[in-house]
Design an enzyme around this catalytic site. Structure first.
Site, PDB file in Angstrom:
ATOM      1  CD  GLU A 227     -42.043 -37.879  -5.162  1.00  0.00           C
ATOM      2  OE1 GLU A 227     -41.190 -38.777  -5.277  1.00  0.00           O
ATOM      3  OE2 GLU A 227     -42.889 -37.880  -4.251  1.00  0.00           O
ATOM      4  CB  CYS A 261     -37.792 -41.839 -10.974  1.00  0.00           C
ATOM      5  SG  CYS A 261     -39.498 -42.275 -10.635  1.00  0.00           S
TER       6      CYS A 261
HETATM    7  P1  NAP Z   1     -35.533 -32.228 -15.586  1.00  0.00           P
HETATM    8  O1  NAP Z   1     -34.644 -31.858 -16.690  1.00  0.00           O
HETATM    9  O2  NAP Z   1     -35.130 -31.863 -14.215  1.00  0.00           O
HETATM   10  O3  NAP Z   1     -36.950 -31.571 -15.942  1.00  0.00           O
HETATM   11  C1  NAP Z   1     -38.076 -31.735 -15.109  1.00  0.00           C
HETATM   12  C2  NAP Z   1     -38.877 -30.461 -15.118  1.00  0.00           C
HETATM   13  O4  NAP Z   1     -38.124 -29.466 -14.417  1.00  0.00           O
HETATM   14  C3  NAP Z   1     -39.134 -29.891 -16.510  1.00  0.00           C
HETATM   15  O5  NAP Z   1     -40.401 -29.268 -16.532  1.00  0.00           O
HETATM   16  C4  NAP Z   1     -38.029 -28.863 -16.659  1.00  0.00           C
HETATM   17  O6  NAP Z   1     -38.345 -27.855 -17.559  1.00  0.00           O
HETATM   18  C5  NAP Z   1     -37.933 -28.324 -15.258  1.00  0.00           C
HETATM   19  N1  NAP Z   1     -36.643 -27.759 -14.908  1.00  0.00           N
HETATM   20  C6  NAP Z   1     -35.414 -28.144 -15.323  1.00  0.00           C
HETATM   21  N2  NAP Z   1     -34.468 -27.398 -14.720  1.00  0.00           N
HETATM   22  C7  NAP Z   1     -35.112 -26.532 -13.919  1.00  0.00           C
HETATM   23  C8  NAP Z   1     -34.686 -25.482 -13.043  1.00  0.00           C
HETATM   24  N3  NAP Z   1     -33.393 -25.201 -12.861  1.00  0.00           N
HETATM   25  N4  NAP Z   1     -35.614 -24.775 -12.380  1.00  0.00           N
HETATM   26  C9  NAP Z   1     -36.930 -25.053 -12.527  1.00  0.00           C
HETATM   27  N5  NAP Z   1     -37.397 -26.020 -13.353  1.00  0.00           N
HETATM   28  C10 NAP Z   1     -36.495 -26.750 -14.027  1.00  0.00           C
HETATM   29  O7  NAP Z   1     -35.834 -33.769 -15.525  1.00  0.00           O
HETATM   30  P2  NAP Z   1     -36.249 -34.719 -16.722  1.00  0.00           P
HETATM   31  O8  NAP Z   1     -35.030 -34.946 -17.513  1.00  0.00           O
HETATM   32  O9  NAP Z   1     -37.467 -34.193 -17.399  1.00  0.00           O
HETATM   33  O10 NAP Z   1     -36.709 -36.026 -15.934  1.00  0.00           O
HETATM   34  C11 NAP Z   1     -35.846 -37.049 -15.610  1.00  0.00           C
HETATM   35  C12 NAP Z   1     -35.478 -37.021 -14.148  1.00  0.00           C
HETATM   36  O11 NAP Z   1     -36.655 -37.026 -13.361  1.00  0.00           O
HETATM   37  C13 NAP Z   1     -34.710 -38.248 -13.739  1.00  0.00           C
HETATM   38  O12 NAP Z   1     -33.677 -37.900 -12.877  1.00  0.00           O
HETATM   39  C14 NAP Z   1     -35.755 -39.087 -13.016  1.00  0.00           C
HETATM   40  O13 NAP Z   1     -35.231 -40.026 -12.122  1.00  0.00           O
HETATM   41  C15 NAP Z   1     -36.559 -38.022 -12.354  1.00  0.00           C
HETATM   42  N6  NAP Z   1     -37.895 -38.522 -12.002  1.00  0.00           N
HETATM   43  C16 NAP Z   1     -38.198 -38.718 -10.681  1.00  0.00           C
HETATM   44  C17 NAP Z   1     -39.446 -39.241 -10.323  1.00  0.00           C
HETATM   45  C18 NAP Z   1     -39.803 -39.499  -8.890  1.00  0.00           C
HETATM   46  O14 NAP Z   1     -40.978 -39.734  -8.600  1.00  0.00           O
HETATM   47  N7  NAP Z   1     -38.867 -39.481  -7.945  1.00  0.00           N
HETATM   48  C19 NAP Z   1     -40.366 -39.542 -11.309  1.00  0.00           C
HETATM   49  C20 NAP Z   1     -40.023 -39.316 -12.641  1.00  0.00           C
HETATM   50  C21 NAP Z   1     -38.784 -38.798 -12.966  1.00  0.00           C
HETATM   51  P3  NAP Z   1     -37.797 -27.865 -19.089  1.00  0.00           P
HETATM   52  O15 NAP Z   1     -38.297 -29.105 -19.723  1.00  0.00           O
HETATM   53  O16 NAP Z   1     -38.385 -26.642 -19.635  1.00  0.00           O
HETATM   54  O17 NAP Z   1     -36.299 -27.834 -18.949  1.00  0.00           O
END
Ligand code: NAP
Length: 453
Positions: A227, A261
Protein backbone atom coordinates in the site's frame (compact mmCIF):
# COMPACT_ATOMS: atom_id res chain seq x y z
CA UNK A 1 16.93 3.92 17.45
CA UNK A 2 13.17 4.25 17.72
CA UNK A 3 12.88 7.91 18.73
CA UNK A 4 9.89 9.91 19.93
CA UNK A 5 10.27 13.58 19.04
CA UNK A 6 7.40 15.99 19.61
CA UNK A 7 7.05 17.62 16.17
CA UNK A 8 5.32 20.67 17.68
CA UNK A 9 8.35 21.55 19.83
CA UNK A 10 11.30 19.52 18.56
CA UNK A 11 11.75 17.99 22.02
CA UNK A 12 13.12 14.44 22.08
CA UNK A 13 10.94 12.49 24.51
CA UNK A 14 12.21 8.95 24.31
CA UNK A 15 14.78 6.79 22.56
CA UNK A 16 14.55 3.03 22.35
CA UNK A 17 17.41 0.98 20.89
CA UNK A 18 16.71 -1.22 17.87
CA UNK A 19 16.47 -4.94 18.41
CA UNK A 20 19.63 -6.98 17.87
CA UNK A 21 19.64 -9.62 15.13
CA UNK A 22 19.32 -12.26 17.83
CA UNK A 23 16.26 -10.53 19.33
CA UNK A 24 14.66 -10.30 15.89
CA UNK A 25 15.22 -14.03 15.36
CA UNK A 26 13.59 -14.69 18.74
CA UNK A 27 10.60 -12.52 17.72
CA UNK A 28 10.24 -14.55 14.51
CA UNK A 29 10.38 -17.79 16.48
CA UNK A 30 7.58 -16.58 18.75
CA UNK A 31 5.11 -15.83 15.96
CA UNK A 32 6.12 -19.03 14.17
CA UNK A 33 5.31 -21.09 17.27
CA UNK A 34 2.17 -19.08 17.89
CA UNK A 35 0.78 -20.07 14.51
CA UNK A 36 0.74 -23.75 15.50
CA UNK A 37 -1.93 -23.16 18.16
CA UNK A 38 -3.66 -19.98 16.89
CA UNK A 39 -4.71 -21.58 13.60
CA UNK A 40 -6.38 -24.40 15.53
CA UNK A 41 -8.51 -22.13 17.73
CA UNK A 42 -12.11 -22.08 16.47
CA UNK A 43 -12.67 -19.02 14.30
CA UNK A 44 -15.47 -17.88 16.63
CA UNK A 45 -12.95 -17.64 19.47
CA UNK A 46 -10.50 -15.63 17.39
CA UNK A 47 -13.33 -13.36 16.25
CA UNK A 48 -14.49 -12.84 19.87
CA UNK A 49 -10.98 -11.66 20.80
CA UNK A 50 -10.97 -9.27 17.85
CA UNK A 51 -14.35 -7.91 18.98
CA UNK A 52 -12.99 -7.41 22.49
CA UNK A 53 -10.05 -5.49 20.96
CA UNK A 54 -12.57 -3.22 19.23
CA UNK A 55 -14.11 -2.36 22.62
CA UNK A 56 -10.72 -1.70 24.19
CA UNK A 57 -9.63 0.56 21.33
CA UNK A 58 -12.83 2.58 21.77
CA UNK A 59 -12.28 2.79 25.55
CA UNK A 60 -8.68 3.96 25.12
CA UNK A 61 -9.34 6.42 22.28
CA UNK A 62 -8.28 9.44 24.36
CA UNK A 63 -5.03 7.86 25.50
CA UNK A 64 -4.11 6.61 22.00
CA UNK A 65 -4.94 9.99 20.44
CA UNK A 66 -2.63 11.74 22.92
CA UNK A 67 0.21 9.39 22.00
CA UNK A 68 -0.24 10.10 18.28
CA UNK A 69 -0.34 13.84 18.92
CA UNK A 70 2.98 13.66 20.76
CA UNK A 71 4.65 11.30 18.33
CA UNK A 72 3.62 12.61 14.93
CA UNK A 73 1.66 15.80 15.56
CA UNK A 74 -1.82 14.58 14.69
CA UNK A 75 -4.59 16.96 15.77
CA UNK A 76 -6.12 15.52 18.91
CA UNK A 77 -9.65 15.39 17.47
CA UNK A 78 -8.39 13.62 14.35
CA UNK A 79 -6.63 11.11 16.60
CA UNK A 80 -9.89 10.28 18.35
CA UNK A 81 -11.56 9.95 14.95
CA UNK A 82 -8.82 7.58 13.82
CA UNK A 83 -9.40 5.29 16.81
CA UNK A 84 -13.13 5.32 16.02
CA UNK A 85 -12.29 3.90 12.58
CA UNK A 86 -9.89 1.38 14.15
CA UNK A 87 -12.62 0.13 16.48
CA UNK A 88 -14.95 -0.11 13.50
CA UNK A 89 -12.42 -2.21 11.53
CA UNK A 90 -11.99 -4.63 14.45
CA UNK A 91 -15.77 -4.79 14.86
CA UNK A 92 -16.30 -5.45 11.16
CA UNK A 93 -13.86 -8.36 11.02
CA UNK A 94 -14.97 -9.68 14.41
CA UNK A 95 -18.57 -9.79 13.20
CA UNK A 96 -18.14 -10.65 9.51
CA UNK A 97 -14.85 -12.58 9.62
CA UNK A 98 -16.26 -16.04 10.45
CA UNK A 99 -18.62 -15.88 7.45
CA UNK A 100 -15.84 -14.57 5.20
CA UNK A 101 -13.62 -17.57 6.02
CA UNK A 102 -16.37 -20.21 5.86
CA UNK A 103 -15.93 -23.17 3.51
CA UNK A 104 -17.33 -22.66 0.01
CA UNK A 105 -18.93 -25.64 -1.78
CA UNK A 106 -18.12 -25.69 -5.49
CA UNK A 107 -19.87 -27.79 -8.12
CA UNK A 108 -17.32 -28.99 -10.62
CA UNK A 109 -17.54 -31.06 -13.79
CA UNK A 110 -18.06 -34.69 -12.77
CA UNK A 111 -18.34 -34.04 -9.05
CA UNK A 112 -18.17 -31.75 -6.11
CA UNK A 113 -15.42 -29.79 -4.35
CA UNK A 114 -15.08 -27.49 -1.42
CA UNK A 115 -12.82 -24.46 -1.07
CA UNK A 116 -11.52 -24.06 2.47
CA UNK A 117 -10.12 -20.71 3.63
CA UNK A 118 -6.95 -21.28 5.60
CA UNK A 119 -4.28 -19.02 7.04
CA UNK A 120 -0.73 -18.98 5.64
CA UNK A 121 1.33 -18.61 8.81
CA UNK A 122 3.45 -15.92 10.42
CA UNK A 123 3.35 -12.60 8.54
CA UNK A 124 5.46 -9.48 8.71
CA UNK A 125 3.75 -6.06 8.80
CA UNK A 126 5.81 -2.93 8.07
CA UNK A 127 3.81 0.16 8.94
CA UNK A 128 4.05 3.96 8.47
CA UNK A 129 3.64 6.83 10.91
CA UNK A 130 0.85 8.81 9.25
CA UNK A 131 -2.04 6.81 10.74
CA UNK A 132 -0.18 4.87 13.45
CA UNK A 133 -3.21 2.88 14.62
CA UNK A 134 -5.46 2.71 11.55
CA UNK A 135 -2.77 1.29 9.25
CA UNK A 136 -1.99 -1.49 11.72
CA UNK A 137 -5.71 -2.26 12.17
CA UNK A 138 -6.27 -2.76 8.44
CA UNK A 139 -3.64 -5.50 8.34
CA UNK A 140 -4.01 -7.06 11.78
CA UNK A 141 -7.78 -7.40 12.36
CA UNK A 142 -8.56 -9.61 9.31
CA UNK A 143 -5.43 -11.72 9.69
CA UNK A 144 -6.05 -12.46 13.36
CA UNK A 145 -9.56 -13.68 12.54
CA UNK A 146 -8.23 -15.78 9.65
CA UNK A 147 -5.64 -17.41 11.92
CA UNK A 148 -2.36 -15.87 10.78
CA UNK A 149 0.13 -14.57 13.36
CA UNK A 150 1.85 -11.22 13.11
CA UNK A 151 5.27 -9.71 13.56
CA UNK A 152 4.79 -5.95 13.45
CA UNK A 153 7.57 -3.51 12.60
CA UNK A 154 6.21 -0.02 13.12
CA UNK A 155 7.71 3.27 11.91
CA UNK A 156 10.74 4.31 13.93
CA UNK A 157 9.09 7.56 15.08
CA UNK A 158 6.13 5.92 16.79
CA UNK A 159 7.25 3.26 19.27
CA UNK A 160 4.67 4.41 21.84
CA UNK A 161 1.75 3.81 19.49
CA UNK A 162 3.27 0.43 18.67
CA UNK A 163 3.46 -0.52 22.35
CA UNK A 164 -0.04 0.77 23.09
CA UNK A 165 -1.52 -1.26 20.22
CA UNK A 166 0.27 -4.39 21.43
CA UNK A 167 -1.12 -3.79 24.93
CA UNK A 168 -4.69 -3.45 23.64
CA UNK A 169 -4.36 -6.74 21.78
CA UNK A 170 -2.80 -8.47 24.77
CA UNK A 171 -5.58 -7.21 27.07
CA UNK A 172 -8.17 -8.39 24.57
CA UNK A 173 -6.79 -11.92 24.80
CA UNK A 174 -4.39 -12.15 21.84
CA UNK A 175 -1.65 -14.55 23.06
CA UNK A 176 1.85 -13.09 23.33
CA UNK A 177 3.17 -15.35 20.56
CA UNK A 178 0.40 -14.39 18.13
CA UNK A 179 1.06 -10.65 17.85
CA UNK A 180 4.60 -9.41 18.47
CA UNK A 181 5.79 -5.84 18.18
CA UNK A 182 9.41 -6.01 16.98
CA UNK A 183 11.92 -3.19 17.28
CA UNK A 184 13.67 -4.37 14.11
CA UNK A 185 15.13 -1.63 11.94
CA UNK A 186 14.26 -1.32 8.25
CA UNK A 187 17.74 -2.73 7.49
CA UNK A 188 16.76 -5.97 9.22
CA UNK A 189 13.62 -6.38 7.10
CA UNK A 190 15.40 -8.32 4.29
CA UNK A 191 16.66 -10.94 6.73
CA UNK A 192 13.15 -11.31 8.20
CA UNK A 193 11.77 -11.87 4.70
CA UNK A 194 14.48 -14.41 3.96
CA UNK A 195 13.53 -16.43 7.04
CA UNK A 196 11.51 -19.51 6.03
CA UNK A 197 9.29 -19.12 9.11
CA UNK A 198 7.79 -15.91 7.64
CA UNK A 199 5.15 -16.51 4.94
CA UNK A 200 4.33 -13.03 3.66
CA UNK A 201 4.64 -9.30 4.14
CA UNK A 202 2.32 -6.33 4.10
CA UNK A 203 3.97 -2.94 3.77
CA UNK A 204 2.28 0.43 3.90
CA UNK A 205 4.68 3.23 3.11
CA UNK A 206 6.65 5.02 0.45
CA UNK A 207 7.47 3.87 -3.06
CA UNK A 208 11.13 3.44 -2.09
CA UNK A 209 10.28 1.11 0.79
CA UNK A 210 7.81 -0.73 -1.48
CA UNK A 211 10.46 -1.35 -4.12
CA UNK A 212 12.89 -2.72 -1.56
CA UNK A 213 10.34 -4.95 0.21
CA UNK A 214 8.85 -6.20 -3.08
CA UNK A 215 12.33 -7.13 -4.33
CA UNK A 216 13.15 -9.06 -1.15
CA UNK A 217 9.74 -10.73 -1.13
CA UNK A 218 10.25 -11.74 -4.76
CA UNK A 219 13.76 -13.06 -4.12
CA UNK A 220 12.30 -15.25 -1.35
CA UNK A 221 9.05 -16.12 -3.17
CA UNK A 222 6.87 -14.59 -0.47
CA UNK A 223 3.49 -13.01 -0.99
CA UNK A 224 3.57 -9.20 -0.62
CA UNK A 225 0.79 -6.64 -0.24
CA UNK A 226 1.97 -3.10 -0.94
CA UNK A 227 0.00 0.00 0.00
CA UNK A 228 2.15 2.84 -1.31
CA UNK A 229 1.96 6.51 -2.18
CA UNK A 230 -0.54 8.38 -4.24
CA UNK A 231 -1.24 11.67 -5.95
CA UNK A 232 -4.99 11.36 -6.17
CA UNK A 233 -6.84 13.51 -8.70
CA UNK A 234 -10.03 15.33 -7.71
CA UNK A 235 -12.09 16.48 -10.69
CA UNK A 236 -14.65 19.26 -10.26
CA UNK A 237 -17.00 19.12 -13.26
CA UNK A 238 -19.54 21.64 -11.99
CA UNK A 239 -21.15 22.74 -8.75
CA UNK A 240 -24.25 24.50 -7.54
CA UNK A 241 -22.44 25.72 -4.42
CA UNK A 242 -18.83 26.68 -5.08
CA UNK A 243 -18.08 27.72 -1.49
CA UNK A 244 -19.28 24.37 -0.15
CA UNK A 245 -17.21 22.51 -2.77
CA UNK A 246 -14.09 24.53 -1.95
CA UNK A 247 -14.57 23.97 1.77
CA UNK A 248 -15.17 20.22 1.44
CA UNK A 249 -12.26 19.64 -0.96
CA UNK A 250 -9.89 21.75 1.18
CA UNK A 251 -10.92 19.72 4.25
CA UNK A 252 -10.15 16.48 2.40
CA UNK A 253 -6.72 17.74 1.31
CA UNK A 254 -5.74 19.19 4.70
CA UNK A 255 -6.81 16.17 6.78
CA UNK A 256 -3.87 14.82 8.78
CA UNK A 257 -1.90 17.92 7.71
CA UNK A 258 -1.98 16.68 4.12
CA UNK A 259 -0.20 13.45 5.07
CA UNK A 260 -2.78 10.95 3.82
CA UNK A 261 -1.94 8.54 1.02
CA UNK A 262 -5.37 9.06 -0.58
CA UNK A 263 -5.70 12.81 -0.02
CA UNK A 264 -6.80 14.67 -3.18
CA UNK A 265 -3.39 16.03 -4.07
CA UNK A 266 -4.27 17.26 -7.58
CA UNK A 267 -7.48 19.24 -8.05
CA UNK A 268 -8.61 19.47 -11.67
CA UNK A 269 -11.26 22.11 -12.25
CA UNK A 270 -13.26 22.89 -15.39
CA UNK A 271 -12.23 26.15 -17.04
CA UNK A 272 -15.55 27.98 -16.51
CA UNK A 273 -15.22 27.84 -12.71
CA UNK A 274 -11.41 27.57 -12.43
CA UNK A 275 -10.58 31.22 -11.58
CA UNK A 276 -13.32 31.46 -8.96
CA UNK A 277 -12.32 28.08 -7.49
CA UNK A 278 -8.65 29.10 -7.20
CA UNK A 279 -9.51 32.48 -5.61
CA UNK A 280 -11.79 30.92 -3.02
CA UNK A 281 -9.44 27.99 -2.35
CA UNK A 282 -6.55 30.42 -1.81
CA UNK A 283 -8.62 32.49 0.62
CA UNK A 284 -9.83 29.42 2.49
CA UNK A 285 -6.35 27.92 2.81
CA UNK A 286 -4.69 31.22 3.82
CA UNK A 287 -7.32 32.26 6.37
CA UNK A 288 -8.56 29.00 7.88
CA UNK A 289 -5.51 26.72 8.06
CA UNK A 290 -3.37 28.55 10.59
CA UNK A 291 -0.58 26.73 12.45
CA UNK A 292 -1.19 25.79 16.08
CA UNK A 293 -0.64 23.29 18.86
CA UNK A 294 -2.03 19.88 17.78
CA UNK A 295 -3.11 19.19 21.38
CA UNK A 296 -5.46 22.22 21.20
CA UNK A 297 -8.81 21.11 19.75
CA UNK A 298 -9.21 24.52 18.06
CA UNK A 299 -6.06 24.10 15.94
CA UNK A 300 -6.58 23.72 12.20
CA UNK A 301 -3.00 23.21 10.96
CA UNK A 302 -0.75 21.03 13.13
CA UNK A 303 2.95 20.42 12.45
CA UNK A 304 4.02 17.77 9.98
CA UNK A 305 5.26 14.52 11.51
CA UNK A 306 8.91 15.56 11.64
CA UNK A 307 11.24 18.40 10.75
CA UNK A 308 12.66 16.23 7.95
CA UNK A 309 9.15 15.80 6.49
CA UNK A 310 8.43 19.55 6.69
CA UNK A 311 11.78 20.42 5.09
CA UNK A 312 11.15 17.96 2.28
CA UNK A 313 7.71 19.38 1.43
CA UNK A 314 9.02 22.98 1.63
CA UNK A 315 11.79 21.97 -0.79
CA UNK A 316 9.26 20.41 -3.20
CA UNK A 317 7.20 23.63 -3.18
CA UNK A 318 10.31 25.79 -3.68
CA UNK A 319 11.43 23.59 -6.59
CA UNK A 320 7.98 23.80 -8.19
CA UNK A 321 8.10 27.59 -8.01
CA UNK A 322 11.67 27.64 -9.38
CA UNK A 323 10.44 25.49 -12.29
CA UNK A 324 7.65 27.99 -13.06
CA UNK A 325 4.61 27.15 -10.90
CA UNK A 326 2.60 29.99 -9.35
CA UNK A 327 2.57 30.17 -5.56
CA UNK A 328 -0.85 31.53 -4.56
CA UNK A 329 -0.30 31.34 -0.80
CA UNK A 330 1.93 29.74 1.83
CA UNK A 331 4.98 27.65 1.02
CA UNK A 332 7.27 28.72 3.87
CA UNK A 333 8.44 26.88 6.93
CA UNK A 334 7.22 28.58 10.11
CA UNK A 335 10.07 29.93 12.29
CA UNK A 336 10.82 27.90 15.40
CA UNK A 337 11.83 24.38 16.36
CA UNK A 338 8.52 22.76 15.31
CA UNK A 339 7.85 20.97 12.01
CA UNK A 340 5.38 23.57 10.72
CA UNK A 341 4.82 24.51 7.11
CA UNK A 342 2.33 27.13 5.93
CA UNK A 343 -0.71 25.75 4.12
CA UNK A 344 -0.02 26.22 0.42
CA UNK A 345 -1.78 26.58 -2.92
CA UNK A 346 0.11 26.09 -6.20
CA UNK A 347 -1.24 26.57 -9.73
CA UNK A 348 0.21 26.49 -13.28
CA UNK A 349 2.03 23.22 -12.64
CA UNK A 350 2.99 21.70 -16.02
CA UNK A 351 4.16 18.22 -17.07
CA UNK A 352 7.81 19.38 -17.23
CA UNK A 353 7.82 20.11 -13.48
CA UNK A 354 8.59 17.51 -10.80
CA UNK A 355 5.48 18.55 -8.85
CA UNK A 356 3.31 17.33 -11.73
CA UNK A 357 4.21 13.70 -11.02
CA UNK A 358 5.62 13.37 -7.53
CA UNK A 359 3.65 12.85 -4.34
CA UNK A 360 3.59 15.95 -2.11
CA UNK A 361 2.97 14.62 1.40
CA UNK A 362 1.93 17.78 3.22
CA UNK A 363 -0.61 20.66 3.30
CA UNK A 364 -0.27 21.64 -0.36
CA UNK A 365 -3.14 22.04 -2.84
CA UNK A 366 -2.34 21.84 -6.57
CA UNK A 367 -5.02 23.16 -8.91
CA UNK A 368 -5.10 22.38 -12.64
CA UNK A 369 -7.41 23.82 -15.32
CA UNK A 370 -9.24 21.53 -17.78
CA UNK A 371 -11.06 22.81 -20.88
CA UNK A 372 -13.12 19.66 -21.43
CA UNK A 373 -14.17 16.49 -19.63
CA UNK A 374 -11.69 14.55 -21.83
CA UNK A 375 -8.87 16.84 -20.79
CA UNK A 376 -9.78 16.48 -17.11
CA UNK A 377 -9.66 12.68 -17.43
CA UNK A 378 -6.34 12.86 -19.30
CA UNK A 379 -4.74 15.01 -16.58
CA UNK A 380 -6.14 12.74 -13.87
CA UNK A 381 -4.63 9.65 -15.50
CA UNK A 382 -1.31 11.28 -16.37
CA UNK A 383 0.32 10.09 -13.14
CA UNK A 384 2.56 7.22 -12.13
CA UNK A 385 0.19 6.60 -9.21
CA UNK A 386 -3.27 5.03 -9.15
CA UNK A 387 -4.49 4.92 -5.56
CA UNK A 388 -7.75 6.87 -5.24
CA UNK A 389 -9.63 9.59 -7.10
CA UNK A 390 -12.77 11.63 -6.73
CA UNK A 391 -15.21 13.24 -9.11
CA UNK A 392 -17.44 16.12 -8.09
CA UNK A 393 -20.51 17.47 -9.88
CA UNK A 394 -24.28 17.64 -9.99
CA UNK A 395 -25.14 15.04 -12.65
CA UNK A 396 -24.92 11.47 -11.26
CA UNK A 397 -24.69 9.88 -14.70
CA UNK A 398 -21.82 12.13 -15.72
CA UNK A 399 -20.03 11.36 -12.45
CA UNK A 400 -20.32 7.62 -13.10
CA UNK A 401 -19.17 8.05 -16.70
CA UNK A 402 -16.05 9.91 -15.63
CA UNK A 403 -15.39 7.55 -12.70
CA UNK A 404 -15.35 4.61 -15.14
CA UNK A 405 -12.47 6.22 -17.06
CA UNK A 406 -10.20 6.91 -14.05
CA UNK A 407 -7.11 4.74 -13.57
CA UNK A 408 -7.27 4.14 -9.82
CA UNK A 409 -8.09 1.49 -7.26
CA UNK A 410 -10.87 3.58 -5.71
CA UNK A 411 -13.12 6.42 -6.90
CA UNK A 412 -15.35 8.47 -4.63
CA UNK A 413 -18.20 10.61 -5.97
CA UNK A 414 -18.72 14.01 -4.30
CA UNK A 415 -16.45 13.13 -1.39
CA UNK A 416 -12.73 12.46 -1.13
CA UNK A 417 -10.02 10.84 0.92
CA UNK A 418 -12.28 8.50 2.87
CA UNK A 419 -11.96 4.96 4.13
CA UNK A 420 -14.40 2.58 5.75
CA UNK A 421 -14.11 -0.88 7.23
CA UNK A 422 -16.31 -2.69 4.69
CA UNK A 423 -15.02 -1.01 1.52
CA UNK A 424 -11.86 -2.44 -0.10
CA UNK A 425 -8.91 -0.04 -0.14
CA UNK A 426 -5.86 -0.16 -2.40
CA UNK A 427 -4.25 1.05 -5.57
CA UNK A 428 -2.82 0.20 -8.98
CA UNK A 429 0.27 1.41 -10.89
CA UNK A 430 2.98 2.69 -8.51
CA UNK A 431 0.49 2.93 -5.63
CA UNK A 432 0.97 -0.76 -4.95
CA UNK A 433 -0.80 -4.06 -5.17
CA UNK A 434 -3.39 -5.91 -3.16
CA UNK A 435 -6.34 -4.71 -1.11
CA UNK A 436 -7.09 -4.11 2.52
CA UNK A 437 -10.49 -3.77 4.24
CA UNK A 438 -13.82 -5.26 3.20
CA UNK A 439 -14.12 -8.90 2.10
CA UNK A 440 -11.01 -8.52 -0.12
CA UNK A 441 -8.86 -7.57 2.87
CA UNK A 442 -9.13 -10.97 4.52
CA UNK A 443 -8.23 -12.87 1.33
CA UNK A 444 -4.69 -11.57 0.75
CA UNK A 445 -2.89 -13.98 3.06
CA UNK A 446 -5.39 -16.81 2.69
CA UNK A 447 -4.82 -20.28 1.28
CA UNK A 448 -7.97 -20.97 -0.71
CA UNK A 449 -7.50 -24.69 -0.65
CA UNK A 450 -9.38 -26.81 -3.21
CA UNK A 451 -10.56 -30.13 -1.84
CA UNK A 452 -12.04 -32.45 -4.45
CA UNK A 453 -14.65 -34.61 -2.77
P1 NAP B 1 8.30 4.96 4.70
O1 NAP B 1 9.43 5.84 4.99
O2 NAP B 1 8.36 4.11 3.50
O3 NAP B 1 8.12 4.06 6.02
C1 NAP B 1 7.09 3.10 6.13
C2 NAP B 1 7.62 1.91 6.89
O4 NAP B 1 8.57 1.25 6.06
C3 NAP B 1 8.36 2.27 8.17
O5 NAP B 1 8.13 1.27 9.14
C4 NAP B 1 9.81 2.27 7.73
O6 NAP B 1 10.69 2.03 8.78
C5 NAP B 1 9.82 1.14 6.74
N1 NAP B 1 10.86 1.22 5.74
C6 NAP B 1 11.39 2.32 5.16
N2 NAP B 1 12.30 1.97 4.22
C7 NAP B 1 12.34 0.62 4.22
C8 NAP B 1 13.09 -0.35 3.49
N3 NAP B 1 13.97 0.01 2.55
N4 NAP B 1 12.90 -1.65 3.74
C9 NAP B 1 12.00 -2.04 4.67
N5 NAP B 1 11.26 -1.18 5.41
C10 NAP B 1 11.43 0.13 5.17
O7 NAP B 1 6.93 5.73 4.58
P2 NAP B 1 6.36 6.84 5.56
O8 NAP B 1 7.13 8.07 5.29
O9 NAP B 1 6.30 6.32 6.96
O10 NAP B 1 4.85 6.95 5.06
C11 NAP B 1 4.45 7.82 4.07
C12 NAP B 1 4.21 7.10 2.77
O11 NAP B 1 3.29 6.04 2.97
C13 NAP B 1 3.57 8.00 1.75
O12 NAP B 1 4.13 7.78 0.50
C14 NAP B 1 2.11 7.57 1.76
O13 NAP B 1 1.40 7.87 0.60
C15 NAP B 1 2.26 6.10 2.00
N6 NAP B 1 1.01 5.54 2.54
C16 NAP B 1 0.27 4.71 1.74
C17 NAP B 1 -0.95 4.20 2.22
C18 NAP B 1 -1.81 3.32 1.36
O14 NAP B 1 -2.74 2.70 1.89
N7 NAP B 1 -1.57 3.20 0.06
C19 NAP B 1 -1.37 4.52 3.49
C20 NAP B 1 -0.58 5.36 4.27
C21 NAP B 1 0.62 5.85 3.78
P3 NAP B 1 11.49 3.24 9.53
O15 NAP B 1 10.47 4.14 10.10
O16 NAP B 1 12.27 2.51 10.53
O17 NAP B 1 12.31 3.88 8.44
Amino acid sequence: MYTVTNPATGEVLEQVPNATDEEVRADIERVHRGFAHWRLRPVQERAAIVLRAAELFAERAGELAEIMTLEMGKRISEGRGEIGVVADIFTYYGEQGPALVADEPLKIRGGQAVITKEPLGALLGVMPWNFPCYQVARFVAPNLVLGNTILLKHASICPRSARAIEQVLRDAGVPDDVYVNTLASSRQVPSILADPRIQGVSLTGSEAAGISVAAEAGRNLKKAVLELGGSDPLIVLDTDDLDATVQATATARMRNCGQSCNAPKRMIVMADIYEDFVDRMTKRVAEFYLPGDPADPATKLPPLASVAAADEVAEQVERAVRQGATLRTGGRRVDGPGAYLEATVLTDVTPEMDAYREEIFGPVVLVFKAGTEEEAIAIANDSPFGLGASVWGTDPERLRRVAARIEAGMVYLNSAGGSQADLPFGGIKRSGMGRELGPAGIEEFMNKKSIRL
